[in-house]
Design a protein around this motif. Structure first.
Motif, PDB file in Angstrom:
ATOM      1  N   LEU A 123       0.832  -1.210   0.000  1.00 53.77           N
ATOM      2  CA  LEU A 123       0.000   0.000   0.000  1.00 53.77           C
ATOM      3  C   LEU A 123       0.864   1.258   0.000  1.00 53.77           C
ATOM      4  CD1 LEU A 123      -2.791  -0.968   2.576  1.00 53.77           C
ATOM      5  CD2 LEU A 123      -3.093  -0.618   0.123  1.00 53.77           C
ATOM      6  N   LEU A 124       1.969   1.200   0.732  1.00 53.22           N
ATOM      7  CA  LEU A 124       2.869   2.347   0.799  1.00 53.22           C
ATOM      8  C   LEU A 124       3.507   2.628  -0.564  1.00 53.22           C
ATOM      9  CD1 LEU A 124       3.898   4.311   2.996  1.00 53.22           C
ATOM     10  CD2 LEU A 124       5.872   2.802   3.272  1.00 53.22           C
ATOM     11  N   VAL A 125       3.938   1.575  -1.245  1.00 58.25           N
ATOM     12  CA  VAL A 125       4.571   1.729  -2.562  1.00 58.25           C
ATOM     13  C   VAL A 125       3.570   2.250  -3.588  1.00 58.25           C
ATOM     14  CG1 VAL A 125       5.613   0.446  -4.479  1.00 58.25           C
ATOM     15  CG2 VAL A 125       6.350  -0.011  -2.133  1.00 58.25           C
ATOM     16  N   LYS A 126       2.336   1.765  -3.530  1.00 60.45           N
ATOM     17  CA  LYS A 126       1.317   2.129  -4.513  1.00 60.45           C
ATOM     18  C   LYS A 126       0.425   3.289  -4.039  1.00 60.45           C
ATOM     19  CE  LYS A 126       2.182  -0.944  -7.698  1.00 60.45           C
ATOM     20  NZ  LYS A 126       2.572  -0.524  -9.072  1.00 60.45           N
ATOM     21  N   SER A 127       0.804   3.954  -2.965  1.00 59.25           N
ATOM     22  CA  SER A 127      -0.075   4.962  -2.370  1.00 59.25           C
ATOM     23  C   SER A 127      -0.389   6.119  -3.320  1.00 59.25           C
ATOM     24  CB  SER A 127       0.539   5.495  -1.075  1.00 59.25           C
ATOM     25  OG  SER A 127       1.813   6.071  -1.317  1.00 59.25           O
ATOM     26  N   LYS A 128       0.599   6.588  -4.091  1.00 60.81           N
ATOM     27  CA  LYS A 128       0.358   7.713  -5.000  1.00 60.81           C
ATOM     28  C   LYS A 128      -0.678   7.357  -6.064  1.00 60.81           C
ATOM     29  CE  LYS A 128       4.814  10.027  -4.457  1.00 60.81           C
ATOM     30  NZ  LYS A 128       6.043  10.525  -5.135  1.00 60.81           N
TER      31      LYS A 128
END
Length: 278
Positions: free
Chosen positions: A152-157
């Protein structure tokens, strides 16, 4: 000092309380992060649907000696596909479709539970048993939830764009359908992992209330995520601690504290509007 030690520290000298705290905080942090996307996307009811729909998968998985987590995940995945299919092939609104599907699957799960003999306890499925978390299963679940958090952090943007402006995401050459199902699959996985600790009925609250709390208080997404996680962590620690002293179920107590937090946030926001209008 001794009384404070006995109240705050002494309960966590027990191994089962230590496991409950670690598992609770892990679930709380991941659910709080995910809840920010769900609240912004308007998918609060989707979490409710999937959490109720996994019940038939849990029951049937015990019948064929399949790991419960796999059966629950399959049931949740089928639910998301079914909701998407009915929504795309009818004129029904999404909330109506979600209500129909999760009601059917939850009723089916209760029906199967009445006729299939299992070693499962319905109260543990519905309300969870965070104080009875097994050490081996806890480690496996924490690893999965940690991987979900990183994803989720990596794909947050991209997920923020998907929630706020899916047209802009399309213009960047990225598939909105792909992120639609990605978020659904992540939601399904988090629910399946969390159910064993907090139960079907209360995992929904952990996926909605922290994000709502952050959304009410602040406007920037980064601040919303930070505040939601802090809020979730504080209420989980308080819920686990007081459930030990009061000898009551942990998950309901956590949700009670989170609900009180939402009410306080709403009252504070209302008071702020009054001061500005003067």
């Amino acid at each position: 000092m001794i009384e404070l030690y006995n109240f705050f520290v002494e309960p966590f000298t027990y191994p089962f309380m230590q496991r409950a705290l670690v598992m609770g905080l892990t679930i709380g942090i991941v659910c709080a992060f995910l809840s920010c996307f769900l609240v912004l996307k308007g998918w609060a009811l989707m979490g409710d649907a999937i959490s109720h729909a996994v019940l038939p998968g849990i029951i049937l998985s015990t019948l064929i000696n399949m790991p419960i987590i796999i059966g629950a995940f399959i049931a949740g995945f089928i639910t998301t596909i079914l909701i998407a299919y009915i929504k795309s092939s009818t004129r029904l609104k999404e909330d109506s479709v979600v209500g129909i599907v999760f009601s059917f699957f939850f009723a089916l799960g209760l029906f199967l539970f009445a006729f299939i003999e299992t070693q499962l306890h319905l109260t543990h499925i519905l309300f969870g048993n965070i104080l009875g978390v097994d050490a081996d299963n806890m480690l496996k679940d924490i690893i999965i939830l940690f991987c979900v958090f990183l994803l989720l952090l990596v794909k947050s943007k991209d997920l923020i764009l998907f929630c706020f402006d899916s047209i802009h995401l399309k213009m960047l050459g990225k598939s909105t359908r792909l992120y639609h199902y990605f978020l659904l699959l992540v939601l399904c996985l988090v629910i399946v992992i969390s159910i064993q600790a907090v139960g079907i009925l209360f995992v929904v609250a952990l996926l909605i209330i922290p994000g709502m709390f952050g959304f009410i208080i602040v406007k920037r997404f980064e601040q919303m995520v930070f505040l939601s996680i802090i809020f979730s962590v504080m209420t989980i620690i308080l819920g686990i601690l007081l459930s030990f002293h009061l000898d009551v179920a942990t998950a309901p107590l956590i949700v009670v504290f989170q609900s009180i937090g939402i009410l306080i946030a709403l009252l504070c926001k209302k008071e702020r509007y009054r001061e500005r209008s003067k």
